[in-house]
Design a protein around this motif. Structure first.
Motif, PDB file in Angstrom:
ATOM      1  N   GLN A  26      -8.279  22.365   1.480  1.00  0.00           N
ATOM      2  CA  GLN A  26      -7.304  21.448   2.088  1.00  0.00           C
ATOM      3  C   GLN A  26      -5.901  21.822   1.630  1.00  0.00           C
ATOM      4  O   GLN A  26      -5.712  22.168   0.457  1.00  0.00           O
ATOM      5  CB  GLN A  26      -7.653  19.996   1.682  1.00  0.00           C
ATOM      6  N   ARG A  44       0.848  -1.205   0.000  1.00  0.00           N
ATOM      7  CA  ARG A  44       0.000   0.000   0.000  1.00  0.00           C
ATOM      8  C   ARG A  44       0.875   1.244   0.000  1.00  0.00           C
ATOM      9  O   ARG A  44       1.841   1.330   0.745  1.00  0.00           O
ATOM     10  CB  ARG A  44      -0.911   0.027   1.247  1.00  0.00           C
ATOM     11  N   TYR A  45       0.572   2.145  -0.869  1.00  0.00           N
ATOM     12  CA  TYR A  45       1.257   3.439  -0.903  1.00  0.00           C
ATOM     13  C   TYR A  45       0.207   4.532  -0.988  1.00  0.00           C
ATOM     14  O   TYR A  45      -0.899   4.291  -1.506  1.00  0.00           O
ATOM     15  CB  TYR A  45       2.165   3.540  -2.134  1.00  0.00           C
ATOM     16  N   SER A  67       9.026   7.298   0.990  1.00  0.00           N
ATOM     17  CA  SER A  67       8.532   7.421   2.385  1.00  0.00           C
ATOM     18  C   SER A  67       9.207   6.419   3.316  1.00  0.00           C
ATOM     19  O   SER A  67       8.574   5.515   3.879  1.00  0.00           O
ATOM     20  CB  SER A  67       7.008   7.276   2.444  1.00  0.00           C
ATOM     21  N   ARG A 107      -0.771   9.519  -5.533  1.00  0.00           N
ATOM     22  CA  ARG A 107      -0.965  10.933  -5.885  1.00  0.00           C
ATOM     23  C   ARG A 107      -1.042  11.118  -7.393  1.00  0.00           C
ATOM     24  O   ARG A 107      -0.752  12.193  -7.917  1.00  0.00           O
ATOM     25  CB  ARG A 107       0.171  11.776  -5.283  1.00  0.00           C
ATOM     26  N   PHE A 149      -1.898  17.154  -7.458  1.00  0.00           N
ATOM     27  CA  PHE A 149      -2.521  15.861  -7.771  1.00  0.00           C
ATOM     28  C   PHE A 149      -4.010  15.788  -7.438  1.00  0.00           C
ATOM     29  O   PHE A 149      -4.705  14.867  -7.861  1.00  0.00           O
ATOM     30  CB  PHE A 149      -1.781  14.711  -7.045  1.00  0.00           C
ATOM     31  N   ARG A 170      10.798   4.414   6.230  1.00  0.00           N
ATOM     32  CA  ARG A 170      10.300   4.205   7.590  1.00  0.00           C
ATOM     33  C   ARG A 170      11.430   4.267   8.605  1.00  0.00           C
ATOM     34  O   ARG A 170      12.588   3.930   8.310  1.00  0.00           O
ATOM     35  CB  ARG A 170       9.584   2.854   7.695  1.00  0.00           C
TER      36      ARG A 170
END
Ligand SMILES: Cc1cc2nc3c(=O)[nH]c(=O)nc-3n(C[C@H](O)[C@H](O)[C@H](O)COP(=O)(O)O)c2cc1C
Length: 352
Positions: free
Chosen positions: A241, A188-189, A340, A192, A247, A342
């Motif tokens: 937002q 899962r990512y 991303s 965008r 995107f 971790r």
């Protein structure tokens, strides 16, 4: 007379101070700003907005609640203690007597205010009491006071078949755990760059259905999802937002995850709406992933002005807090995502 003069003087003073920007007001709160800067003032103002909403919609004193949603959630929190007690390895005879009396009183109050007794949570609560009484009958333990109080409520119990506890088998659970969860999670990512192929509303609704199993404090399930398909409305919301630039226009469906403050009571639970709502958002993200649909959680880290604007735009009641937004769409055949990175495991575990 003295009182009126005092009030007039107070109002004049506050008006002058407001003009001089020396006070921060929010409904019933007034804070005289000493030398606070922009950050402090906004922090106080926005925190007061949160407090004001929490004070208005959460419940505090059980014997004074009138709102059906406040009552239902108090009832759920109470009967959950009973169903928990009935599932313990060594259920104590006569356990939770005080909770039981409060629960019965809450249901009586709910009925006296002419709220709907067919509500499935009310039925589940009546059933829990019924089972509690049956359990004690079986073990021949006297609970006359509870039986006496319940007598007038029994007629509202539709079916006596909704069980408060269920029997599980370890082997059945282990069988359903035979999935590659690490692989699922790692694939899962946050997406965008969605494809222009629309996502079926039914698919998202099914994912929301799966997410209903999310745990919540005392099983109160305060979450709500406002699902937007209309592109103009999606664009209007995304304008409010602050994290979708570049995107947002590719998002096909937009889910607004909110949490009902009426589900919570007392000052200790002031943050619970965000915790339960956040957990629901994670479930929905995984549920969408399980259906081959991409998503991106979008923050609703905002101020009171934008929060009010969004609620007005989508007709979300003030009794709900907005937890986050989730942009939804189909995958392109190939695309790139940020790595991303971790944190190391050692950084996030504290062994005690
Ligand atoms: C509460 C929350 C708010 C987020 N807000 C945004 C956002 O506004 N814009 C954005 O591009 N990503 C947003 N993200 C996505 C994160 O950047 C992303 O989850 C993180 O970098 C980890 O990457 P991954 O989801 O691809 O594993 C948000 C994630 C969470 C959980």
């Amino acid at each position: 007379m003295k009182k009126i003069l005092k009030k007039i003087a107070y109002t004049i003073a506050i008006t002058i101070l407001k003009k001089l920007h020396k006070v921060i007001t929010y409904d019933r709160f007034i804070i005289i700003a000493k030398n606070q800067g922009y950050f402090e003032k906004e922090l106080i103002k926005n925190t007061l907005y949160d407090i004001s909403n929490y004070l208005e919609f959460s419940s505090n004193n059980d014997s004074e609640i009138e709102d059906s949603e406040n009552l239902i959630h108090r009832i759920i929190a109470h009967y959950h203690i009973i169903e928990k007690g009935l599932s313990f390895p060594d259920t104590k005879s006569g356990f939770g007597k005080e909770v039981m009396i409060s629960l019965i009183n809450l249901i009586k109050r709910y009925i006296s205010l002419k709220h709907d007794t067919n509500n499935n949570q009310i039925q589940a609560a009546l059933n829990a009491i019924f089972e509690y009484i049956n359990y004690h009958k079986k073990i021949k333990y006297q609970i006359e006071e509870i039986e006496f109080h319940f007598a007038s409520l029994k007629k509202y119990l539709d079916k006596e078949s909704i069980h408060s506890t269920i029997e599980l088998k370890k082997e059945d659970i282990l069988r359903s755990c035979q999935i590659n969860f690490r692989g699922f999670v790692n694939s899962r990512y946050s997406i965008r760059d969605f494809s222009s192929v629309p996502v079926l509303v039914e698919t998202v609704i099914d994912a929301i259905d799966i997410s209903r199993k999310t745990p919540s404090a005392c099983n109160r399930q305060a979450w709500k999802t406002s699902l937007i398909s209309n592109h103009k409305i999606i664009a209007d919301v995304l304008k409010l937002q602050n994290g979708n630039r570049g995107f947002g226009h590719t998002i096909n469906k937009l889910a607004i995850i909110s949490s009902n403050l009426k589900a919570f009571s007392s000052f200790e639970e002031r943050n619970q709406a965000y915790i339960d709502g956040g957990m629901f958002a994670m479930s929905l993200t995984y549920a969408l992933h399980s259906k081959g649909i991409g998503s991106i959680i979008l923050n609703w880290a905002t101020d009171s002005i934008k929060d009010i604007k969004l609620k007005e735009l989508l007709k979300i009641p003030n009794s709900e807090v907005i937890v986050c937004l989730i942009g939804i769409g189909n995958y392109q055949a190939s695309f790139s995502v940020p790595k991303s990175n971790r944190k190391d495991l050692s950084e996030i575990i504290r062994m005690i």
